[in-house]
Design a protein around this motif. Structure first.
Motif, short mmCIF file in Angstrom:
data_model
loop_
_atom_site.label_atom_id
_atom_site.label_comp_id
_atom_site.label_asym_id
_atom_site.label_seq_id
_atom_site.Cartn_x
_atom_site.Cartn_y
_atom_site.Cartn_z
N LEU A 203 -9.05 17.55 -8.96
CA LEU A 203 -7.87 17.92 -9.75
C LEU A 203 -6.75 16.92 -9.51
N GLY A 204 -5.97 16.67 -10.56
CA GLY A 204 -4.83 15.77 -10.46
C GLY A 204 -3.52 16.51 -10.63
N GLN A 205 -2.45 15.93 -10.11
CA GLN A 205 -1.10 16.44 -10.33
C GLN A 205 -0.17 15.26 -10.54
N ASN A 206 0.87 15.47 -11.34
CA ASN A 206 1.84 14.42 -11.62
C ASN A 206 3.25 14.95 -11.52
N LEU A 207 4.20 14.04 -11.30
CA LEU A 207 5.59 14.44 -11.15
C LEU A 207 6.33 14.51 -12.48
#
Length: 326
Positions: free
Chosen positions: A227-231
């Motif tokens: 899984l990815g997350q971004n600001l």
């Protein structure tokens, strides 16, 4: 002699993994001599006065042609003053720019000779200040970001710190999955503060502690999905470091909440859901693939980022900027 063929001496003032396992490798591969301020010369845990003394000593010993900084909050401005006084170009990589906030780059651009930013929307700000600036994205190091031979032991893995500014993304895309899938979450700030709006206190089986950067290849290789997350979701270029690294390792398939930048940079090599329902559909699609199908897709993504987003290319950008100013 062709200027671009000259071998430079490049000093890195920060010993973050972004430097040590990342862009430094590009300069090394291109034949330049590099030095990272680490060990007893590490700067980030020192007072500004001590930083300056260590920096001055390192400059006198190493005699760099170029200083490259990815600055932190308590970085000493005197380091830039010293290089300017001695005619040494000092370049700054502003990795926390977004179109809206985190303008640490706005401060350091007052001192740097050249600015690289991950965020296209921030360029006019630097140009209006009379500064030379260009986009430089994160990347991957094929010598480190590569798959390793391990058994697939995780359905889904997330390696990310639980930053407050990601709470909305975490609440909407990550937490709803926990009761339905086998998820392993690594990183800081998930467990120790029960007052946080978003935490994993009630999911001790999900939280796996902190994962070192060196563990990423084995973690991602052992996972079906990463899984990815971004600001920030509004920039056309700004992402976290993670998608470059996940795709470069070529293990688990990347599923990351949609941003324009990821769509623009990675095309169809990552799954980019816009809603929770889309995310669940994509997770189920990947989990229903055979190991061979996932491997084929991961290898295709790996080849793509190795070609277009490797740190040799980023190092070439810096070298071209250096000679463009000499």
């Amino acid at each position: 002699m062709n200027l671009l063929s000259k071998r430079l001496r490049i000093l890195f003032t920060n010993n973050s993994q972004l430097i040590v396992k990342g862009i430094k490798s590009g300069f090394d591969n291109l034949g330049h001599k590099t030095l990272v301020m680490e060990g007893k010369y590490q700067l980030w845990d020192k007072s500004k006065e001590v930083q300056f003394l260590l920096f001055k000593e390192t400059i006198e010993k190493f005699r760099p042609d170029l200083v490259f900084s990815e600055c932190f909050a308590d970085y000493a401005e005197e380091l830039f003053v010293f290089t300017k006084e001695h005619g040494i170009p000092h370049f700054f990589w502003s990795i926390e720019d977004t179109p809206h906030t985190h303008w640490i780059g706005d401060h350091w651009s007052n001192f740097a000779d050249y600015i690289f930013t991950t965020t296209a929307e921030c360029l006019p700000n630097y140009w209006c200040k009379g500064k030379q600036a260009e986009i430089m994205l994160f990347g991957c190091n094929p010598d480190f970001h590569k798959s390793v031979e391990v058994d697939i032991s995780n359905e889904i893995t997330l390696v990310a710190n639980n930053y407050d500014r990601r709470f909305s993304q975490t609440k909407n895309f990550i937490l709803p999955l926990i009761d339905h899938y086998d998820i392993s979450i690594f990183g800081n700030e998930w467990w120790i503060d029960p007052t946080k709006e978003v935490n994993l206190i009630n999911y001790p089986n999900v939280y796996k502690g902190y994962a070192s950067y060196e563990a990423l290849p084995s973690l991602y290789s052992a996972s079906k999905i990463v899984l990815g997350q971004n600001l920030d979701g509004d920039s056309i270029t700004q992402t976290s470091m993670r998608p470059f690294e996940v795709l470069g390792i070529g293990g688990g398939i990347l599923i990351s909440p949609y941003t324009k930048a990821q769509e623009y940079l990675f095309n169809d090599h990552a799954y980019l859901p816009k809603t929770l329902n889309e995310m669940i559909e994509m997770i189920n699609e990947v989990l229903n693939m055979t190991d061979e199908q996932r491997k084929t897709k991961a290898c295709k993504a790996q080849k793509y980022v190795y070609k277009y987003h490797n740190y040799n290319l980023r190092a070439e950008q810096v070298i071209n900027a250096y000679f463009g100013n000499h």
